[in-house]
Design a protein around this motif. Structure first.
Motif: not given
Length: 356
Positions: A193, A196-197, A322
């Motif tokens: 995660l 992606q952020y 995301v």
């Protein structure tokens, strides 16, 4: 409200050191019993976090209240609201999320400064108050998070803790668009995660992990550079070389291993920032004071997130920036999930679906 049952299935830790029990007759707080500001949520699903495992095993310096229903990544529907609740931001039928931070006073210095999670009156889901490993749970109308319509409940569950945690760390990392951010454990539950952020926020990502599958995942998610910590002879030098030979601007460290923090101070460039996110119970932060000062290194602790952080993290995910990789199980399989977490066999996130 008449169809709310008196009892439910819930995963309960009866006392410190006790084995987890799946109880079929755990009481459901009835609408008439709700205090002003409380709401009853019928849960669709809940994520499982390493924090839940720590609470169950009682291996942190802080101790959970028992008997305890764990869990703090729940998504469900508001089915009742306490009488005399003023200025209620939710209504019956709303889909909402329940986070680690169940309640804060909203009026103290910490809350006013956007650190609601550091409120001295904070209540923590699945730690100091019952959480989301149940079919129903009680939460607080001013702290449940509205779930955007264009994200599924299972995906939203993992964003509520893992997503919010890494998003806030990146948000306050002082990194600027185009700068290098290092993510140890990039192929894991929090790490994938964070990649992606970070990409969505315009950062250039160096992913550190091991294995071909995780390498492919990280590069697919947008990481520019990959370092396999089992293959690299010198991780510090490898990071420096990956970041134009000067080192990274930021490292977001979610690991429980102290070596991850020590290495970060060494591979950050002058003025870089170490965001300490992981919560190991006993490990110490060991780094050279001389080079921390000499390189003007910033070390910042980042602890979950506040209500606004959660809204922002969900909004980014709801726009497809995301995508959560998760596996679904049933509530009765929680003990097996804990075993997999202990053994490091969980790729992505684990989500438990409720059968009501």
């Amino acid at each position: 409200m008449s169809n709310i049952p008196k009892t439910q299935t819930a995963a309960v830790v009866p006392y410190h050191g006790a084995a987890l029990e799946i109880k079929k007759d755990h009481p459901v707080k009835q609408p008439s019993e709700l205090a002003p500001g409380e709401c009853l949520v019928k849960l669709f699903c809940t994520g499982v976090c390493h924090t839940d495992l720590h609470a169950s095993q009682d291996d942190w310096p802080l101790h959970a209240n028992t008997p305890l229903v764990g869990g703090h990544e729940g998504v469900g529907e508001v089915v009742a609201i306490g009488e005399n609740t003023g200025e209620c931001p939710v209504k019956i039928g709303d889909r909402v999320g329940i986070k680690w931070l169940a309640y804060s006073c909203l009026n103290c210095e910490q809350c006013r400064n956007g650190r609601e999670q550091n409120c001295p009156k904070a209540k923590l889901s699945g730690f100091t108050v019952n959480g989301t490993f149940a079919q129903y749970t009680v939460s607080y109308v001013h702290h449940v998070t509205p779930i955007p319509p264009n994200i599924g409940s299972n995906a939203a569950a993992s964003v509520l803790c893992a997503g919010v945690t890494v998003y806030r760390a990146l948000k306050y990392s002082r990194a600027k668009i185009g700068e290098w951010v290092v993510l140890p454990g990039a192929g894991g539950g929090l790490g994938h995660l964070a990649v992606q952020y970070a990409v969505a926020m315009g950062f250039r990502v160096v992913a550190i992990d091991t294995g071909l599958e995780k390498k492919q995942l990280c590069l697919e998610l947008g990481a520019e550079k990959w370092i396999d910590f089992k293959e690299a002879k010198d991780i510090v030098q490898a990071v420096r070389e990956a970041c134009d030979g000067e080192g990274a601007h930021c490292a977001v460290v979610t690991t429980a291993s102290p070596s991850g923090y020590t290495q970060a101070v060494d591979y950050l460039r002058p003025g870089g920032t170490l965001m300490a996110v992981g919560l190991p119970g006993e490990a110490k932060l060991e780094a050279s004071i001389f080079f921390t000062v000499f390189k003007s290194i910033n070390i910042i602790g980042s602890y979950v997130g506040n209500r606004q952080d959660a809204v922002e993290a969900l909004e980014i995910a709801s726009r497809g920036k995301v995508v959560v990789r998760y596996e679904c199980k049933g509530l009765s399989e929680l003990e097996e999930v804990y075993d997999a977490l202990k053994e490091g066999k969980v790729a992505g996130r684990m989500v438990l679906e409720m059968s009501n």
